[in-house]
Design an enzyme around this catalytic site. Structure first.
Site, PDB file in Angstrom:
ATOM      1  CE  LYS A  40      -1.897  -0.654   4.051  1.00  0.00           C
ATOM      2  NZ  LYS A  40      -1.006  -2.101   4.374  1.00  0.00           N
ATOM      3  NE  ARG A 115      -4.250  -1.535  10.639  1.00  0.00           N
ATOM      4  CZ  ARG A 115      -3.293  -0.490   9.884  1.00  0.00           C
ATOM      5  NH1 ARG A 115      -3.469   0.349   9.653  1.00  0.00           N
ATOM      6  NH2 ARG A 115      -2.097  -1.373   9.121  1.00  0.00           N
ATOM      7  NE  ARG A 154       8.043  -1.960   6.538  1.00  0.00           N
ATOM      8  CZ  ARG A 154       7.148  -1.414   7.084  1.00  0.00           C
ATOM      9  NH1 ARG A 154       6.048  -1.188   5.390  1.00  0.00           N
ATOM     10  NH2 ARG A 154       6.185  -1.794   7.637  1.00  0.00           N
ATOM     11  NE  ARG A 187       6.133   0.491  10.394  1.00  0.00           N
ATOM     12  CZ  ARG A 187       5.364  -0.155   9.776  1.00  0.00           C
ATOM     13  NH1 ARG A 187       4.669   1.045   8.718  1.00  0.00           N
ATOM     14  NH2 ARG A 187       4.298  -0.494  10.327  1.00  0.00           N
ATOM     15  NE  ARG A 198       2.933  -4.006  10.835  1.00  0.00           N
ATOM     16  CZ  ARG A 198       3.483  -4.607  10.760  1.00  0.00           C
ATOM     17  NH1 ARG A 198       4.927  -5.207  10.903  1.00  0.00           N
ATOM     18  NH2 ARG A 198       3.628  -3.146   9.126  1.00  0.00           N
TER      19      ARG A 198
END
Ligand code: AP5
Length: 240
Positions: A40, A115, A154, A187, A198
């Site tokens: 996203k 969400r 990431r 992160r 998550r």
């Protein structure tokens, strides 16, 4: 507000040209929905530039609040660190405020919001008051098994939100942002253990939101497991 006399003429002219080009684009109100690591945040800046929209990522806004230790950030931190969702009231409030900004005049991409079904219903109320609605919801559909490698590899540039991947989208110099030369960070919630929470939150609380929009006939599924450029082509096709 910046004093316009201090702005370089070349910058002023390019901003004017951008706004002129933008005035010819159709308004768009979009939602990008999908599990963590589905792409996203990678696709949003491309669509944002193409259609002159604002990119509203509740994750980015919450992380900024946590970093500057605002009352909102202090409330959100614990949930974010463990991979749980923060309360509906907190995120609905920040989205409502953000939508009023001039950069959202031509519309928006909501990335990571809504969400929960409660957030989706609140969003409907918010947009009804403004006399608008959602044009399209893109569902970044992908198998869970692909996501751990994407999330643990990431690296992000915090101030711009640019994201890299050690294998799939490496920066020119390892650990350094291509544009500013500033250091990249990982992160706190980008590890295998928090990812499991998550994903659990996504399957239990966010998947019903996909059904919510399917019933409204605004949903398009994107094959998010494809290579980034192929995903971009699918997204562009869905929005054309
Ligand atoms: P948030 O920041 O929204 O995180 P997320 O939804 O988990 O999404 P990600 O940012 O992890 O994934 P992405 O889909 O953007 O992936 P990306 O494009 O970077 O939320 C964080 C937390 O905030 C939540 O856990 C919650 O606590 C809280 N929160 C936020 N919104 C909330 C809300 N509305 N309500 C309540 N709580 C909320 O891609 C990932 C990596 O893969 C990158 O390295 C990228 O380079 C790479 N990649 C991307 N596309 C491809 C591809 N096609 N092929 C290969 N690699 C790819």
């Amino acid at each position: 507000m910046a004093d316009l006399e201090d702005v370089q003429t070349v910058d002023l002219m390019s901003e004017l040209l951008r706004r002129l080009k933008c005035s010819q684009k159709p308004d768009k109100r979009l939602i990008f929905i999908g599990p963590p690591g589905s792409g996203k945040g990678t696709q949003s800046p491309i669509v944002k530039d193409e259609f002159c929209l604002c990119h509203l990522s509740t994750g980015d806004m919450l992380r900024a609040a946590v970093a500057s230790k605002t009352p909102l950030g202090l409330k959100a931190k614990e949930a974010m660190d463990t991979g749980a969702l923060v309360t509906d009231e907190l995120v609905v409030g920040i989205i409502d405020e953000a939508m009023n900004k001039p950069k959202c005049q031509k519309g928006f991409i909501l990335d990571g919001f809504p969400r929960t079904v409660a957030q989706a219903e609140k969003l409907d109320e918010m947009l009804k008051k403004r006399g608008t609605g959602i044009d399209k919801v893109l569902n970044f559909a992908i198998d869970d098994s692909v996501l751990e490698e994407r999330i643990t590899g990431r690296w992000i540039h915090p101030s711009s939100g640019r994201s890299y991947h050690t294998k799939f989208a490496p920066p020119k110099t390892p650990g350094v942002d291509d544009i500013t030369g500033e250091p990249l960070i990982q992160r706190k919630d980008d590890n295998a253990e928090v990812l499991r929470s998550r994903l659990a939150a996504f399957h239990t609380q966010t998947e019903p939101v996909i059904d919510y929009y399917a019933k409204k006939a605004v949903l398009t599924n994107i094959h998010a497991e494809k290579a980034p450029q192929e995903v971009t082509s699918e997204v562009q096709k869905a929005l054309s």
